[in-house]
Enzyme design. Structure first.
Site, short mmCIF file in Angstrom:
data_model
loop_
_atom_site.label_atom_id
_atom_site.label_comp_id
_atom_site.label_asym_id
_atom_site.label_seq_id
_atom_site.Cartn_x
_atom_site.Cartn_y
_atom_site.Cartn_z
N ARG A 47 0.83 -1.22 0.00
CA ARG A 47 0.00 0.00 0.00
C ARG A 47 0.87 1.27 0.00
O ARG A 47 0.46 2.30 -0.53
CB ARG A 47 -0.92 -0.04 1.24
CG ARG A 47 -1.85 1.15 1.40
CD ARG A 47 -2.83 0.91 2.53
NE ARG A 47 -3.42 2.12 3.05
CZ ARG A 47 -4.57 2.65 2.63
NH1 ARG A 47 -5.24 2.07 1.67
NH2 ARG A 47 -5.04 3.76 3.16
N ILE A 80 -12.09 0.39 4.86
CA ILE A 80 -13.19 0.55 3.90
C ILE A 80 -12.90 -0.21 2.60
O ILE A 80 -13.79 -0.77 1.98
CB ILE A 80 -13.52 2.06 3.68
CG1 ILE A 80 -14.97 2.22 3.25
CG2 ILE A 80 -12.62 2.74 2.70
CD1 ILE A 80 -15.96 1.99 4.35
N ILE A 103 -6.70 8.49 -0.58
CA ILE A 103 -6.70 7.03 -0.70
C ILE A 103 -7.61 6.53 0.43
O ILE A 103 -7.53 7.00 1.56
CB ILE A 103 -5.26 6.45 -0.58
CG1 ILE A 103 -5.25 4.92 -0.69
CG2 ILE A 103 -4.57 6.89 0.70
CD1 ILE A 103 -3.83 4.32 -0.77
N SER A 104 -8.52 5.62 0.11
CA SER A 104 -9.48 5.15 1.11
C SER A 104 -8.76 4.41 2.23
O SER A 104 -7.74 3.77 2.01
CB SER A 104 -10.50 4.21 0.49
OG SER A 104 -11.06 4.77 -0.67
N GLN A 105 -9.33 4.48 3.44
CA GLN A 105 -8.70 3.79 4.58
C GLN A 105 -8.75 2.27 4.36
O GLN A 105 -9.69 1.77 3.74
CB GLN A 105 -9.37 4.19 5.89
CG GLN A 105 -10.77 3.66 6.02
CD GLN A 105 -11.44 4.10 7.31
OE1 GLN A 105 -12.41 4.86 7.27
NE2 GLN A 105 -10.95 3.62 8.43
#
Ligand code: SAH
Length: 219
Positions: free
Chosen positions: A42, A73, A68-70
């Site tokens: 990531r 989620i 950037i999405s956690q």
């Protein structure tokens, strides 16, 4: 493996293992989702200055006012998609950093990913190439139009929140398919699951979420 991919210190596999342990505590159970998130670096998808924070359970800036999405989620949405069985064609609306795209690409046959901000799309494309994930097609477009050329899709995942579910996306769902999409404005968004089968569409509320807005047009 390229040492930059493997990571060290706060970007190492150990740190990813801690992220996976946290996801389990948060209720993510799908073994394939956890495995792929353990393997995927990531930290490549965030700016170098933020790499040491890539595995925190938080959204991080990726430029152009986007995030950037956690990890939670990403995991949750992917798990919800996969619940309906193996997937061939998946449409993603809002490529962003490409991290969610990379996770999906390892779990489904083909990903079609649409992003309205061109430089983000280019960067994401590059990251997927580096990771040698080749089953993804990108399009610089307003995802409100879906991607007609390859429709219908077995699944649609949206990473930006419209105030209502776009009709065009519903129309591009296969006879048996699922869409996961955040809906609502400001801090009053709900993650929804739309299931389509022979008898029609069913919409369920999953949980409150906090996404960037679904915006019209391209940049
Ligand atoms: N899952 C991505 C989330 C990125 S944020 C990640 O983890 O990186 C959501 C993205 O949706 C942003 O890049 C934003 O530009 C994009 N977006 C918003 N509205 C859109 C639209 N109508 N069509 C395509 N992309 C859109």
């Amino acid at each position: 493996m390229n040492p930059r991919f493997a990571g060290i210190g706060m970007t190492s596999r150990r740190t990813r293992e801690r992220m996976i342990a946290r996801l389990r505590e948060q209720g993510v159970a799908h073994p394939d989702v956890l495995r792929v998130m353990l393997e995927t670096p990531r930290h490549l998808f965030v700016e170098e200055a933020l790499a040491s924070r890539a595995y925190e359970d938080t959204a991080l800036p990726i430029g152009f006012n986007q995030t950037i999405s956690q990890p939670y989620i990403v995991a949750r949405m992917t798990e919800l998609l996969l619940e309906s069985g193996p997937l061939d064609k998946v449409l993603e609306v809002g490529t962003g950093s490409g991290y969610q795209t990379a996770i999906l690409a390892q779990l489904v046959k083909r990903v079609y990913s649409v992003e309205r901000i061109y430089p983000l799309q280019q960067r994401a494309r590059q990251h997927l190439q580096e990771l040698q994930l080749r089953n993804v097609r990108f399009k610089h477009s307003d995802g409100g139009w879906g991607w007609e050329e390859y429709a219908p899709y077995d699944a649609i995942l949206a990473a930006a929140a419209p105030s209502e579910i776009p009709e065009t996306l519903l129309a591009q769902m296969a006879r048996r398919s699922v869409m996961i999409i955040p809906v609502g404005q400001g801090d009053r968004q709900i993650l929804k699951r739309v299931t389509r089968n022979e008898s029609g569409f069913r919409v369920e509320d999953i949980e409150p979420v906090n996404f960037v807005p679904f915006l019209p047009g391209i940049l």
